[in-house]
Design a protein around this motif. Sequence first.
Motif, PDB file in Angstrom:
ATOM      1  N   SER A  78       0.825  -1.203   0.000  1.00  0.00           N
ATOM      2  CA  SER A  78       0.000   0.000   0.000  1.00  0.00           C
ATOM      3  C   SER A  78       0.861   1.256   0.000  1.00  0.00           C
ATOM      4  O   SER A  78       0.594   2.197  -0.748  1.00  0.00           O
ATOM      5  CB  SER A  78      -0.969  -0.002   1.185  1.00  0.00           C
ATOM      6  OG  SER A  78      -0.281  -0.081   2.407  1.00  0.00           O
ATOM      7  N   TYR A  89      -3.403   6.186  -0.304  1.00  0.00           N
ATOM      8  CA  TYR A  89      -3.760   4.804  -0.608  1.00  0.00           C
ATOM      9  C   TYR A  89      -5.259   4.546  -0.457  1.00  0.00           C
ATOM     10  O   TYR A  89      -5.838   3.793  -1.239  1.00  0.00           O
ATOM     11  CB  TYR A  89      -2.975   3.815   0.259  1.00  0.00           C
ATOM     12  CG  TYR A  89      -3.298   2.387  -0.105  1.00  0.00           C
ATOM     13  CD1 TYR A  89      -2.757   1.816  -1.254  1.00  0.00           C
ATOM     14  CD2 TYR A  89      -4.179   1.627   0.660  1.00  0.00           C
ATOM     15  CE1 TYR A  89      -3.078   0.514  -1.623  1.00  0.00           C
ATOM     16  CE2 TYR A  89      -4.499   0.322   0.297  1.00  0.00           C
ATOM     17  CZ  TYR A  89      -3.946  -0.220  -0.840  1.00  0.00           C
ATOM     18  OH  TYR A  89      -4.263  -1.497  -1.221  1.00  0.00           O
ATOM     19  N   SER A  93      -7.362   2.802  -3.278  1.00  0.00           N
ATOM     20  CA  SER A  93      -8.043   1.546  -2.963  1.00  0.00           C
ATOM     21  C   SER A  93      -9.532   1.629  -3.257  1.00  0.00           C
ATOM     22  O   SER A  93     -10.114   0.725  -3.859  1.00  0.00           O
ATOM     23  CB  SER A  93      -7.808   1.201  -1.490  1.00  0.00           C
ATOM     24  OG  SER A  93      -8.495   0.033  -1.140  1.00  0.00           O
ATOM     25  N   GLN A 105      -5.768  -5.554  -2.808  1.00  0.00           N
ATOM     26  CA  GLN A 105      -5.170  -6.716  -2.151  1.00  0.00           C
ATOM     27  C   GLN A 105      -5.548  -8.008  -2.867  1.00  0.00           C
ATOM     28  O   GLN A 105      -4.710  -8.876  -3.084  1.00  0.00           O
ATOM     29  CB  GLN A 105      -5.601  -6.774  -0.674  1.00  0.00           C
ATOM     30  CG  GLN A 105      -4.876  -7.818   0.133  1.00  0.00           C
ATOM     31  CD  GLN A 105      -3.374  -7.580   0.207  1.00  0.00           C
ATOM     32  OE1 GLN A 105      -2.913  -6.440   0.256  1.00  0.00           O
ATOM     33  NE2 GLN A 105      -2.601  -8.644   0.213  1.00  0.00           N
TER      34      GLN A 105
END
Length: 113
Positions: A78, A89, A93, A105
């Motif tokens: 990250s 981040y 994300s 992820q």
Amino acid sequence: MVKQELQKLGLHYTNIELGLIEIQENLTNEQKKQLKSNLAASGLELLDDKKSILIDKIKNIIIGMIHYSEEVPKVNYSDFISEKLGYDYTYLSNLFSEVKGITIQHFIIKHKT
């Protein structure tokens, strides 16, 4: 291949590198449509909005880290992605999940297997 398509449409570019082209002119809707069609015929995609470009950059960083880098980043993924792109981040994300339907992820895990 991309250079030829740009030349066919009479477009000039200042920079061309893997995944990114800077075109000098403002494209008309017709030029965008034609370029998109010509690139698609070659298996390529025209990304012309900032979100799509940012998502593509995230994917390229992850793929580069996992498949083409000899050394593992010294920071977590990250922080590495955030640092490379200059964005928070959490923003990256959320954007990635919204557009791709999976988390960053999960994308990383899929590429590790």
